[in-house]
Enzyme design. Structure first.
Site, PDB file in Angstrom:
ATOM      1  N   PHE A   1      45.634  44.500  88.361  1.00  0.00           N
ATOM      2  CA  PHE A   1      44.383  43.750  88.218  1.00  0.00           C
ATOM      3  C   PHE A   1      43.152  44.647  88.382  1.00  0.00           C
ATOM      4  O   PHE A   1      42.093  44.387  87.808  1.00  0.00           O
ATOM      5  CB  PHE A   1      44.432  42.637  89.283  1.00  0.00           C
ATOM      6  CG  PHE A   1      43.177  42.332  90.039  1.00  0.00           C
ATOM      7  CD1 PHE A   1      42.449  41.181  89.777  1.00  0.00           C
ATOM      8  CD2 PHE A   1      42.729  43.165  91.062  1.00  0.00           C
ATOM      9  CE1 PHE A   1      41.304  40.881  90.498  1.00  0.00           C
ATOM     10  CE2 PHE A   1      41.585  42.881  91.787  1.00  0.00           C
ATOM     11  CZ  PHE A   1      40.865  41.722  91.482  1.00  0.00           C
ATOM     12  N   SER A   2      43.281  45.706  89.174  1.00  0.00           N
ATOM     13  CA  SER A   2      42.121  46.483  89.627  1.00  0.00           C
ATOM     14  C   SER A   2      41.295  47.143  88.524  1.00  0.00           C
ATOM     15  O   SER A   2      40.059  47.043  88.552  1.00  0.00           O
ATOM     16  CB  SER A   2      42.562  47.540  90.643  1.00  0.00           C
ATOM     17  OG  SER A   2      43.133  46.915  91.773  1.00  0.00           O
TER      18      SER A   2
ATOM     19  N   THR B   1      48.659  50.686  96.438  1.00  0.00           N
ATOM     20  CA  THR B   1      49.529  49.520  96.322  1.00  0.00           C
ATOM     21  C   THR B   1      50.994  49.924  96.497  1.00  0.00           C
ATOM     22  O   THR B   1      51.295  51.080  96.839  1.00  0.00           O
ATOM     23  CB  THR B   1      49.277  48.788  94.979  1.00  0.00           C
ATOM     24  OG1 THR B   1      49.966  47.530  95.006  1.00  0.00           O
ATOM     25  CG2 THR B   1      49.720  49.594  93.771  1.00  0.00           C
TER      26      THR B   1
ATOM     27  N   LYS C   1      51.736  51.982 100.677  1.00  0.00           N
ATOM     28  CA  LYS C   1      50.759  51.582 101.708  1.00  0.00           C
ATOM     29  C   LYS C   1      51.065  52.180 103.090  1.00  0.00           C
ATOM     30  O   LYS C   1      50.155  52.367 103.895  1.00  0.00           O
ATOM     31  CB  LYS C   1      50.665  50.059 101.789  1.00  0.00           C
ATOM     32  CG  LYS C   1      50.027  49.446 100.559  1.00  0.00           C
ATOM     33  CD  LYS C   1      49.889  47.941 100.679  1.00  0.00           C
ATOM     34  CE  LYS C   1      49.305  47.362  99.405  1.00  0.00           C
ATOM     35  NZ  LYS C   1      49.014  45.921  99.514  1.00  0.00           N
TER      36      LYS C   1
ATOM     37  N   ASP D   1      43.430  44.491 102.920  1.00  0.00           N
ATOM     38  CA  ASP D   1      44.351  43.386 102.629  1.00  0.00           C
ATOM     39  C   ASP D   1      44.232  42.275 103.672  1.00  0.00           C
ATOM     40  O   ASP D   1      44.195  41.094 103.332  1.00  0.00           O
ATOM     41  CB  ASP D   1      45.806  43.878 102.605  1.00  0.00           C
ATOM     42  CG  ASP D   1      46.198  44.523 101.289  1.00  0.00           C
ATOM     43  OD1 ASP D   1      45.532  44.245 100.270  1.00  0.00           O
ATOM     44  OD2 ASP D   1      47.165  45.303 101.280  1.00  0.00           O
TER      45      ASP D   1
ATOM     46  N   GLY E   1      57.200  44.804 104.321  1.00  0.00           N
ATOM     47  CA  GLY E   1      56.476  45.994 103.859  1.00  0.00           C
ATOM     48  C   GLY E   1      55.038  46.035 104.340  1.00  0.00           C
ATOM     49  O   GLY E   1      54.635  45.276 105.232  1.00  0.00           O
TER      50      GLY E   1
ATOM     51  N   ALA F   1      52.218  45.068 102.947  1.00  0.00           N
ATOM     52  CA  ALA F   1      51.425  43.841 102.773  1.00  0.00           C
ATOM     53  C   ALA F   1      51.724  42.839 103.884  1.00  0.00           C
ATOM     54  O   ALA F   1      50.816  42.173 104.391  1.00  0.00           O
ATOM     55  CB  ALA F   1      51.718  43.227 101.412  1.00  0.00           C
TER      56      ALA F   1
ATOM     57  N   LEU G   1      51.400  36.169  97.703  1.00  0.00           N
ATOM     58  CA  LEU G   1      50.476  37.274  97.469  1.00  0.00           C
ATOM     59  C   LEU G   1      50.431  37.678  95.996  1.00  0.00           C
ATOM     60  O   LEU G   1      49.504  38.342  95.559  1.00  0.00           O
ATOM     61  CB  LEU G   1      50.849  38.476  98.332  1.00  0.00           C
ATOM     62  CG  LEU G   1      50.154  38.577  99.701  1.00  0.00           C
ATOM     63  CD1 LEU G   1      50.408  37.356 100.560  1.00  0.00           C
ATOM     64  CD2 LEU G   1      50.568  39.828 100.447  1.00  0.00           C
TER      65      LEU G   1
ATOM     66  N   TYR H   1      49.749  37.307  92.090  1.00  0.00           N
ATOM     67  CA  TYR H   1      48.718  36.602  91.315  1.00  0.00           C
ATOM     68  C   TYR H   1      49.067  36.529  89.834  1.00  0.00           C
ATOM     69  O   TYR H   1      48.432  35.809  89.067  1.00  0.00           O
ATOM     70  CB  TYR H   1      47.363  37.312  91.479  1.00  0.00           C
ATOM     71  CG  TYR H   1      47.385  38.732  90.965  1.00  0.00           C
ATOM     72  CD1 TYR H   1      47.023  39.036  89.657  1.00  0.00           C
ATOM     73  CD2 TYR H   1      47.827  39.782  91.778  1.00  0.00           C
ATOM     74  CE1 TYR H   1      47.085  40.327  89.175  1.00  0.00           C
ATOM     75  CE2 TYR H   1      47.889  41.080  91.309  1.00  0.00           C
ATOM     76  CZ  TYR H   1      47.516  41.346  90.002  1.00  0.00           C
ATOM     77  OH  TYR H   1      47.605  42.636  89.539  1.00  0.00           O
TER      78      TYR H   1
ATOM     79  N   GLY I   1      47.725  34.819  95.148  1.00  0.00           N
ATOM     80  CA  GLY I   1      47.040  35.944  95.774  1.00  0.00           C
ATOM     81  C   GLY I   1      45.792  36.455  95.078  1.00  0.00           C
ATOM     82  O   GLY I   1      45.245  37.484  95.478  1.00  0.00           O
TER      83      GLY I   1
END
Length: 248
Positions: free
Chosen positions: A19-20, A65, A69, A106, A131, A133, A208, A210, A231
């Protein structure tokens, strides 16, 4: 074409779906930042990070990501207090001395997006996955005074296995949060192995993921009357927080 003086990016593995880049491209356009660019750095190994930094002297900030992380942390010069406590980094700022400092946005995005959905009976959460997240989610829940339990395929001293989840588990955990990648596009048919029949109207299911907008996890929970949330808002909120950190 304008020279790119300010480069930002995302490091991860198999991140073409991300998405970024689109989000930040639109942001730069809206702000008239013609010499800003955001790109994906798809790394087979996290150890390639120093090479990316060296090859891109105009790099000013990074998002991190799956699956890096946690493994990115030893490669950073400094880590914020909250990111250290969480044990995961998803935002890297390049300081004036070109040192790399890690942050976690996050937890902020998750906390801010979850808070409006909470009801008095939402006392305890079940976090699916262990993990980076999930660590940020646990930190946010702690700040909201919500107790939590981790669940994963393999049970351990710190989490229960999916096989042990039953009606009592659902009675005791009114918020179920999917922090696993199960169900992410293109593998949209995947979902965490839960007894979905125990979801009720009193439950809140948060994914989370999307993309897709509604995973099978969310669809199954909604079918039983649960309130659901994906998310996307969390991602937007954490992206804005990262932007503020980069521009300190």
């Amino acid at each position: 074409m304008a020279k790119i003086n300010f480069l930002f990016g995302l490091i991860g593995k198999q991140i073409a779906y991300s998405f970024s880049p689109k989000y930040f491209k639109e942001k730069f356009n809206s702000l008239g930042l013609t010499d800003y660019e955001y790109q994906n750095f798809d790394l087979p190994e996290i150890d390639l990070l120093p090479e990316i930094v060296k090859d891109n002297p105009n790099l000013k900030g990074l998002n991190v990501t799956i699956p890096y992380k946690e493994t990115v942390m030893p490669l950073l010069d400094k880590i914020s207090k909250k990111a250290t406590e969480i044990g995961a980094v998803n935002t890297i700022r390049f300081t004036r001395k070109n040192k790399l400092k890690g942050y976690n946005t996050d937890f902020y995005g998750f906390k801010k997006s979850l808070k409006p959905l909470l009801e008095p009976h939402h006392k305890k959460a079940l976090i699916l996955g262990t993990g980076g997240a999930s660590k940020a989610v646990a930190f946010a829940l702690k700040e909201l005074d919500i107790l939590y339990t981790f669940a994963s395929r393999e049970g351990s001293a710190n989490n229960i296995s999916y096989q042990l989840i039953n009606a009592t588990t659902f009675d005791n955990h009114q918020i179920i949060i999917n922090c696993t990648p199960l169900g992410t596009s293109p593998n949209v048919d995947a979902f965490p192995p839960l007894p979905y029949e125990f979801f009720t109207a009193k439950h809140l299911a948060y994914d989370l993921i999307y993309n897709p907008e509604e995973t099978i996890f969310l669809k199954k929970a909604k079918k039983r009357g649960a309130k659901i949330k994906n998310g996307l808002e969390m991602l937007e909120l954490q992206a804005e927080k990262a932007w503020r950190i980069w521009n300190k």
